[in-house]
Motif scaffolding. Structure first.
Motif, PDB file in Angstrom:
ATOM      1  N   ARG A 144      36.989  -4.482 -33.106  1.00 31.15           N
ATOM      2  CA  ARG A 144      37.168  -5.901 -33.453  1.00 31.15           C
ATOM      3  C   ARG A 144      36.197  -6.830 -32.761  1.00 31.15           C
ATOM      4  O   ARG A 144      36.316  -8.055 -32.893  1.00 31.15           O
ATOM      5  N   GLY A 145      35.280  -6.262 -31.980  1.00 26.70           N
ATOM      6  CA  GLY A 145      34.330  -7.129 -31.278  1.00 26.70           C
ATOM      7  C   GLY A 145      34.979  -8.043 -30.256  1.00 26.70           C
ATOM      8  O   GLY A 145      34.443  -9.098 -29.933  1.00 26.70           O
ATOM      9  N   MET A 146      36.136  -7.615 -29.736  1.00 24.65           N
ATOM     10  CA  MET A 146      36.768  -8.434 -28.701  1.00 24.65           C
ATOM     11  C   MET A 146      36.080  -8.149 -27.362  1.00 24.65           C
ATOM     12  O   MET A 146      35.330  -7.189 -27.232  1.00 24.65           O
ATOM     13  N   VAL A 147      36.337  -8.998 -26.376  1.00 27.25           N
ATOM     14  CA  VAL A 147      35.747  -8.824 -25.050  1.00 27.25           C
ATOM     15  C   VAL A 147      36.840  -8.419 -24.070  1.00 27.25           C
ATOM     16  O   VAL A 147      37.858  -9.104 -23.961  1.00 27.25           O
ATOM     17  N   GLN A 148      36.640  -7.278 -23.398  1.00 26.89           N
ATOM     18  CA  GLN A 148      37.637  -6.779 -22.447  1.00 26.89           C
ATOM     19  C   GLN A 148      37.416  -7.409 -21.081  1.00 26.89           C
ATOM     20  O   GLN A 148      36.299  -7.368 -20.560  1.00 26.89           O
ATOM     21  N   LEU A 149      38.449  -7.980 -20.526  1.00 29.56           N
ATOM     22  CA  LEU A 149      38.363  -8.475 -19.153  1.00 29.56           C
ATOM     23  C   LEU A 149      39.345  -7.686 -18.297  1.00 29.56           C
ATOM     24  O   LEU A 149      40.551  -7.912 -18.345  1.00 29.56           O
ATOM     25  N   SER A 150      38.801  -6.715 -17.576  1.00 24.64           N
ATOM     26  CA  SER A 150      39.632  -5.864 -16.720  1.00 24.64           C
ATOM     27  C   SER A 150      39.392  -6.238 -15.273  1.00 24.64           C
ATOM     28  O   SER A 150      38.284  -6.040 -14.750  1.00 24.64           O
ATOM     29  N   THR A 151      40.404  -6.775 -14.610  1.00 26.34           N
ATOM     30  CA  THR A 151      40.218  -7.148 -13.198  1.00 26.34           C
ATOM     31  C   THR A 151      39.997  -5.900 -12.344  1.00 26.34           C
ATOM     32  O   THR A 151      39.254  -5.946 -11.376  1.00 26.34           O
ATOM     33  N   GLY A 152      40.615  -4.766 -12.734  1.00 26.75           N
ATOM     34  CA  GLY A 152      40.381  -3.515 -12.000  1.00 26.75           C
ATOM     35  C   GLY A 152      38.904  -3.140 -12.043  1.00 26.75           C
ATOM     36  O   GLY A 152      38.300  -2.816 -11.009  1.00 26.75           O
ATOM     37  N   ASP A 153      38.303  -3.200 -13.239  1.00 27.66           N
ATOM     38  CA  ASP A 153      36.871  -2.879 -13.369  1.00 27.66           C
ATOM     39  C   ASP A 153      36.012  -3.872 -12.581  1.00 27.66           C
ATOM     40  O   ASP A 153      35.042  -3.490 -11.933  1.00 27.66           O
ATOM     41  N   ASP A 180      34.177 -18.392 -19.160  1.00 29.25           N
ATOM     42  CA  ASP A 180      33.106 -19.222 -19.699  1.00 29.25           C
ATOM     43  C   ASP A 180      32.153 -18.430 -20.577  1.00 29.25           C
ATOM     44  O   ASP A 180      31.366 -18.990 -21.318  1.00 29.25           O
ATOM     45  N   SER A 181      32.240 -17.087 -20.485  1.00 26.44           N
ATOM     46  CA  SER A 181      31.315 -16.289 -21.293  1.00 26.44           C
ATOM     47  C   SER A 181      31.754 -16.306 -22.756  1.00 26.44           C
ATOM     48  O   SER A 181      32.895 -16.628 -23.069  1.00 26.44           O
ATOM     49  N   ALA A 182      30.828 -15.953 -23.649  1.00 27.67           N
ATOM     50  CA  ALA A 182      31.162 -15.942 -25.075  1.00 27.67           C
ATOM     51  C   ALA A 182      32.263 -14.925 -25.316  1.00 27.67           C
ATOM     52  O   ALA A 182      32.239 -13.834 -24.763  1.00 27.67           O
ATOM     53  N   SER A 183      33.243 -15.293 -26.133  1.00 29.48           N
ATOM     54  CA  SER A 183      34.384 -14.400 -26.266  1.00 29.48           C
ATOM     55  C   SER A 183      34.372 -13.567 -27.540  1.00 29.48           C
ATOM     56  O   SER A 183      35.262 -12.765 -27.754  1.00 29.48           O
ATOM     57  N   GLY A 184      33.377 -13.698 -28.409  1.00 31.87           N
ATOM     58  CA  GLY A 184      33.333 -12.885 -29.624  1.00 31.87           C
ATOM     59  C   GLY A 184      34.622 -13.006 -30.400  1.00 31.87           C
ATOM     60  O   GLY A 184      35.049 -14.101 -30.761  1.00 31.87           O
ATOM     61  N   GLY A 185      35.275 -11.880 -30.601  1.00 32.47           N
ATOM     62  CA  GLY A 185      36.538 -11.882 -31.339  1.00 32.47           C
ATOM     63  C   GLY A 185      37.730 -12.205 -30.458  1.00 32.47           C
ATOM     64  O   GLY A 185      38.861 -11.954 -30.837  1.00 32.47           O
ATOM     65  N   GLY A 186      37.491 -12.740 -29.275  1.00 31.64           N
ATOM     66  CA  GLY A 186      38.584 -13.098 -28.375  1.00 31.64           C
ATOM     67  C   GLY A 186      38.623 -12.180 -27.160  1.00 31.64           C
ATOM     68  O   GLY A 186      37.901 -11.189 -27.087  1.00 31.64           O
ATOM     69  N   PHE A 187      39.453 -12.541 -26.210  1.00 35.15           N
ATOM     70  CA  PHE A 187      39.548 -11.778 -24.964  1.00 35.15           C
ATOM     71  C   PHE A 187      40.747 -10.830 -24.972  1.00 35.15           C
ATOM     72  O   PHE A 187      41.810 -11.160 -25.504  1.00 35.15           O
ATOM     73  N   ILE A 188      40.526  -9.672 -24.364  1.00 36.49           N
ATOM     74  CA  ILE A 188      41.635  -8.752 -24.065  1.00 36.49           C
ATOM     75  C   ILE A 188      41.796  -8.758 -22.556  1.00 36.49           C
ATOM     76  O   ILE A 188      40.892  -8.307 -21.839  1.00 36.49           O
ATOM     77  N   PHE A 189      42.892  -9.246 -22.070  1.00 36.00           N
ATOM     78  CA  PHE A 189      43.152  -9.207 -20.635  1.00 36.00           C
ATOM     79  C   PHE A 189      43.823  -7.874 -20.316  1.00 36.00           C
ATOM     80  O   PHE A 189      44.900  -7.571 -20.838  1.00 36.00           O
ATOM     81  N   ASP A 190      43.146  -7.077 -19.485  1.00 38.29           N
ATOM     82  CA  ASP A 190      43.583  -5.707 -19.191  1.00 38.29           C
ATOM     83  C   ASP A 190      43.817  -5.602 -17.686  1.00 38.29           C
ATOM     84  O   ASP A 190      42.874  -5.682 -16.909  1.00 38.29           O
TER      85      ASP A 190
END
Ligand code: ADP
Ligand code: ADP
Ligand code: ZN
Length: 215
Positions: free
Chosen positions: A24-33, A73-83
Motif C-alpha cells: 500500500r505504499g504506507m510508511v512504517q514507523l517502528s520505534t524499536g527499529d 514531518d517526513s512524507a507519509s505516502g499512503g499514511g503511517f503505520i505505527f509499529d
C-alpha cells in the motif's frame, strides 16, 4: 490512512507492517527499529537506551515521543503505520496531539491477538537480515536458501536480537501487560479498535488486517 499495529512482542507487527509498506505504499514507523539504529550509530541516546532494551524494559516516553515527532514531518505516502508505538497511555496521548497538530488523525488501531505460548515460540526463533531488515523464523519463515536473504541476496548477514531470549521476553511481556495493554480499552473507547486473530499463518493474518481496515 494512519494506523497503529498493537500487540505483544512477537505478535507479528513488523512482519505485517512490511507487507503493508510493500502493498500500500504506507510508511512504517517502528520505534524499536529507530532505537536499534541509534545504538548502531553510537549516538548518546543509543548508548543511554542499550541496557534498558537488552533487559526488555521500556525506554522513557520522552525519548520515543521525540523520535516519532521527528518522523511525522517526513512524507507519509499512503499514511503511517505505527509499529511498537505507542506503548504507554502517555505515548498514546502524545501521538494524538502530534497528529492533531499536523491536521492528521488516526484511522484504526489493529490489535493483533496472539497467545503467550505462541509468542515465546515466535520470539525465540526470530532472526532478520542485517542488510535489508527482512524478518525470518527458524520454523515459520525460513529463507529459501540457507544463510541467504530471499529479498536482497545478502549471504551470511542474518542476526538475532540480544533481547530475544526467554528472560528478556518475560520482562517485555510484563511491560506489555502492565503498561501497553491499557491502550486496548483506550482505543476501544475512542472507537478506533479493530481486534484480529494473529495466530494463523502470515498470509491469513494479512487478510484479517485487510478486512479490518476495509470495514
Ligand atoms: P517487539 O518486537 O518485542 O515488539 P520492539 O522492536 O518494538 O519490540 O522494541 C524493542 C525494545 O525497544 C523494547 O523492548 C523497548 O526496550 C524499546 N522500545 C521500542 N518501542 C518503545 C516504545 N514505544 N516505548 C518504550 N520503549 C520502546
Ligand atoms: P513483532 O514485530 O510484533 O515483535 P515480528 O513481526 O518480528 O513481531 O514476528 C516475530 C517472529 O514471528 C518473526 O520471526 C516472524 O518471522 C514470525 N512470524 C510473524 N508472523 C507470524 C505468523 N503469522 N505465524 C508464524 N510466525 C510468524
Ligand atoms: Zn536481506
Amino acid at each position: 490512512m494512519n494506523i497503529i499495529l498493537l500487540g505483544p512482542p512477537g505478535a507479528g507487527k513488523g512482519t505485517q507492517a512490511h507487507r503493508l509498506v510493500a502493498e500500500r505504499g504506507m510508511v512504517q514507523l517502528s520505534t524499536g527499529d529507530m532505537l536499534r539504529a541509534a545504538r548502531v550509530s553510537g549516538t548518546e541516546m543509543g548508548k543511554q537506551v542499550a541496557a534498558v532494551m537488552d533487559a526488555g524494559k521500556l525506554v522513557t516516553d520522552e525519548i520515543v515521543i521525540g523520535l516519532i515527532a521527528e518522523q511525522l514531518d517526513s512524507a507519509s505516502g499512503g499514511g503511517f503505520i505505527f509499529d511498537g508505538f505507542p506503548r504507554t497511555l502517555a505515548q498514546a496521548d502524545a501521538l494524538g496531539a502530534l497528529l492533531e497538530s499536523k491536521g492528521a488523525s488516526l484511522d484504526a488501531v489493529v490489535e493483533m491477538q496472539v497467545d503467550d505460548e505462541a509468542l515465546v515460540e515466535r520470539i525465540t526463533g526470530r532472526f532478520t537480515c542485517g542488510e535489508c531488515g527482512e524478518g525470518y523464523h527458524d520454523t515459520f519463515k525460513k529463507p529459501a536458501v540457507e544463510n541467504i536473504c530471499d529479498k536482497c541476496d545478502a549471504e551470511g548477514k542474518f542476526k538475532r536480537r540480544p533481547d530475544d531470549n526467554e528472560e528478556a521476553l518475560r520482562t517485555r511481556l510484563m511491560a506489555y501487560y502492565k503498561d501497553t495493554s491499557p491502550l486496548i480499552g483506550y482505543y476501544y473507547a475512542k472507537n478506533k479498535l479493530k481486534r484480529i486473530d494473529g495466530l494463523g499463518e502470515i498470509d491469513e493474518v494479512a487478510a484479517h488486517i485487510s478486512g479490518a481496515l476495509a470495514g
